[in-house]
Design an enzyme around this catalytic site. Structure first.
Site, PDB file in Angstrom:
ATOM      1  N   CYS A 197      -3.934   5.876  -5.136  1.00  0.00           N
ATOM      2  CA  CYS A 197      -3.557   4.676  -5.022  1.00  0.00           C
ATOM      3  C   CYS A 197      -2.181   4.721  -5.357  1.00  0.00           C
ATOM      4  O   CYS A 197      -1.588   5.014  -6.469  1.00  0.00           O
ATOM      5  CB  CYS A 197      -4.289   3.742  -5.785  1.00  0.00           C
ATOM      6  SG  CYS A 197      -3.607   2.045  -5.684  1.00  0.00           S
TER       7      CYS A 197
ATOM      8  N   CYS B 215       0.932  -1.090   0.040  1.00  0.00           N
ATOM      9  CA  CYS B 215      -0.155   0.117   0.088  1.00  0.00           C
ATOM     10  C   CYS B 215       0.960   1.242  -0.116  1.00  0.00           C
ATOM     11  O   CYS B 215       1.434   1.585   1.112  1.00  0.00           O
ATOM     12  CB  CYS B 215      -0.643   0.169   1.204  1.00  0.00           C
ATOM     13  SG  CYS B 215      -1.941   1.490   1.397  1.00  0.00           S
TER      14      CYS B 215
END
Ligand SMILES: N[C@H](CCC[C@H](N)C(=O)O)C(=O)O
Length: 286
Positions: free
Chosen positions: A230, A83
């Site tokens: 993202c 992430c």
């Protein structure tokens, strides 16, 4: 008798809410709570925007083999390998603790190093992209992952065919399009996320190359849906764009929530990602 909390052993623990360009996280420090686990149910409860918390991902800071380890769960409860935006937030927490301007820690997909590059701005070495079909992974042997042959029914015309696939510790499928705003990403994002070509599902991006030095990107995240940003998708899109000779090795990736500076370094094949981190609030899980 009281019904048990969906938080399980997490109940009563402090947490920190942070975000990277609006991609937001509940971060729980478990280093002093060895043995406490994040269950799928707890992650879903914390990710639920109709509940008392709500976030795109749930992040833990743990200690494994004597060094910091970052755990990652999507809002749907799935545990994942990487992430990018949260990596900057965890890096900032660890550097604030140590007073240092650099830190290294482990993640499920491998080691990460982070450096402070200004107040509330962190650069992270996201490691090397994985480009072989079996490392994405794809369900079918694909010699050239710059163009994945995804057979789909009717889909929005502006999508330029033959998406690329890149793994940045997690799987990404990137469609290059003429206009990201014209894509019904909320409709075809889940179709691609769950497409049989992706046995571990996929994060799905639409990328519009504005110049050799700028990509506009929108992302449907595996296990979280459309997010403001993202980080791993921004890295994957830059790698995919350069592989198709659409951009240089360094470009700005402009997401709904803001811009990340991405460089796929020629010297060591590592992908560097620089961007902001934002503190929201501290709380107690109850
Ligand atoms: N949804 C991703 C995990 C979070 C990635 C994203 N929030 C980032 O900043 O890289 C996956 O299932 O692989």
């Amino acid at each position: 008798m009281d019904t048990p909390s969906p938080l399980g052993d997490l109940a009563g623990l402090p947490f920190r809410k942070m975000n990277g360009l609006g991609n937001d996280f509940v971060i729980i420090d478990l280093r002093a709570h060895r043995g406490v686990k994040v269950t799928e149910e707890a992650a879903q409860y914390l990710g639920d925007r109709n509940g008392p918390y709500g976030c795109d991902q749930i992040i833990t800071i743990e200690e494994r083999a004597g060094e910091p380890f970052m755990g990652i769960w999507n809002a749907d409860g799935s545990a994942v390998g990487a992430c990018g935006n949260a990596t900057r937030c965890v890096g900032q927490i660890l550097m604030d603790e140590s007073g240092e301007d650099a830190v290294a820690f482990m993640t499920p997909s491998g080691p990460i190093s982070a450096e402070r590059v200004g107040s509330n701005r962190v650069v992270v070495d996201m490691g090397e992209p994985r480009l072989k079909w079996e490392d994405i992974p794809l369900a079918e042997e694909t010699q050239d992952t710059r163009y994945v042959d995804i057979k789909l029914g009717p889909i929005d015309k502006p999508v330029l065919w033959g998406p690329s696939a890149v793994n940045m510790g997690n799987p990404h499928c990137i469609f290059f399009v003429e206009d990201v705003e014209a894509q019904a990403l909320d409709r075809f994002g889940p179709m691609i996320e769950h497409h049989p070509m992706f046995p571990e599902r996929a994060n799905v991006s639409v990328a519009q190359v504005k110049s050799k030095y700028e990509i506009r990107l929108r992302v449907w995240e595996r296990g979280a849906g459309i997010t403001q940003a993202c980080g791993t998708a921004a890295c994957a899109a830059l790698v995919a764009a350069h592989r198709r000779r659409l951009t240089a090795r360094k470009a700005s990736v402009v997401l709904d929530g803001g811009t990340l500076a991405i460089e796929w370094r020629e010297s060591d094949n590592h992908v560097m990602m620089a961007g902001p981190v934002a503190f929201e609030y501290d709380g107690i899980l109850e």
